[in-house]
Design a protein around this motif. Structure first.
Motif, PDB file in Angstrom:
ATOM      1  N   ASP A  93      22.661 -37.152  38.741  1.00 25.38           N
ATOM      2  CA  ASP A  93      22.277 -36.137  39.723  1.00 25.38           C
ATOM      3  C   ASP A  93      22.084 -34.812  38.991  1.00 25.38           C
ATOM      4  O   ASP A  93      23.012 -34.312  38.353  1.00 25.38           O
ATOM      5  N   GLU A  94      20.898 -34.245  39.061  1.00 19.53           N
ATOM      6  CA  GLU A  94      20.588 -33.012  38.325  1.00 19.53           C
ATOM      7  C   GLU A  94      21.425 -31.824  38.788  1.00 19.53           C
ATOM      8  O   GLU A  94      21.733 -30.940  38.002  1.00 19.53           O
ATOM      9  N   GLN A  95      21.789 -31.793  40.044  1.00 16.65           N
ATOM     10  CA  GLN A  95      22.542 -30.663  40.588  1.00 16.65           C
ATOM     11  C   GLN A  95      24.019 -30.697  40.196  1.00 16.65           C
ATOM     12  O   GLN A  95      24.594 -29.678  39.864  1.00 16.65           O
ATOM     13  N   GLY A 126      25.592 -33.356  38.103  1.00 19.88           N
ATOM     14  CA  GLY A 126      25.947 -34.083  36.897  1.00 19.88           C
ATOM     15  C   GLY A 126      26.611 -35.421  37.184  1.00 19.88           C
ATOM     16  O   GLY A 126      27.003 -36.131  36.265  1.00 19.88           O
TER      17      GLY A 126
END
Length: 107
Positions: A30-32, A34
């Protein structure tokens, strides 16, 4: 998604004969936050080919991402027979240990 391929020695996975077994795979992150959402691991040896996929979900009780399902596939090189396995995980619990020490003064 992050892809990886092991190239250095010693490898993370070793065979029963203590040989290096390089693996490769992918991680879905998840980019937001981690958080790792899914992992895939592939290993090919002279005797067996293995593929393992793990999916993760947020455990509300613990507040962390935990494994929810693992799927495994194993196959020998020239053999068409495949062994498959599925494991599901739930009801995670947090365990705690508390300790204390009392040291008597010998005086």
């Amino acid at each position: 998604m992050i892809e990886f391929k092991e190239t250095a020695r010693p490898t993370f996975v070793r065979t029963t004969n203590d040989r290096d077994l390089p693996v490769n795979g992918r991680l879905w992150v998840d980019e937001q936050t981690g958080a790792i959402r899914k992992t895939e691991l592939h290993a090919v040896d002279t005797g067996v080919e293995a593929h393992i996929t793990v999916t993760y979900q947020l455990d509300a009780g613990l507040g962390v991402w935990a494994p929810a399902r693992m799927e495994e596939r194993y196959r020998r090189g020239r053999d068409s027979v495949e062994v498959r396995g599925v494991a599901t995980y739930s009801k995670f619990r947090r365990f705690q240990v508390k300790t204390s020490e009392n040291i008597d003064d010998p005086k």
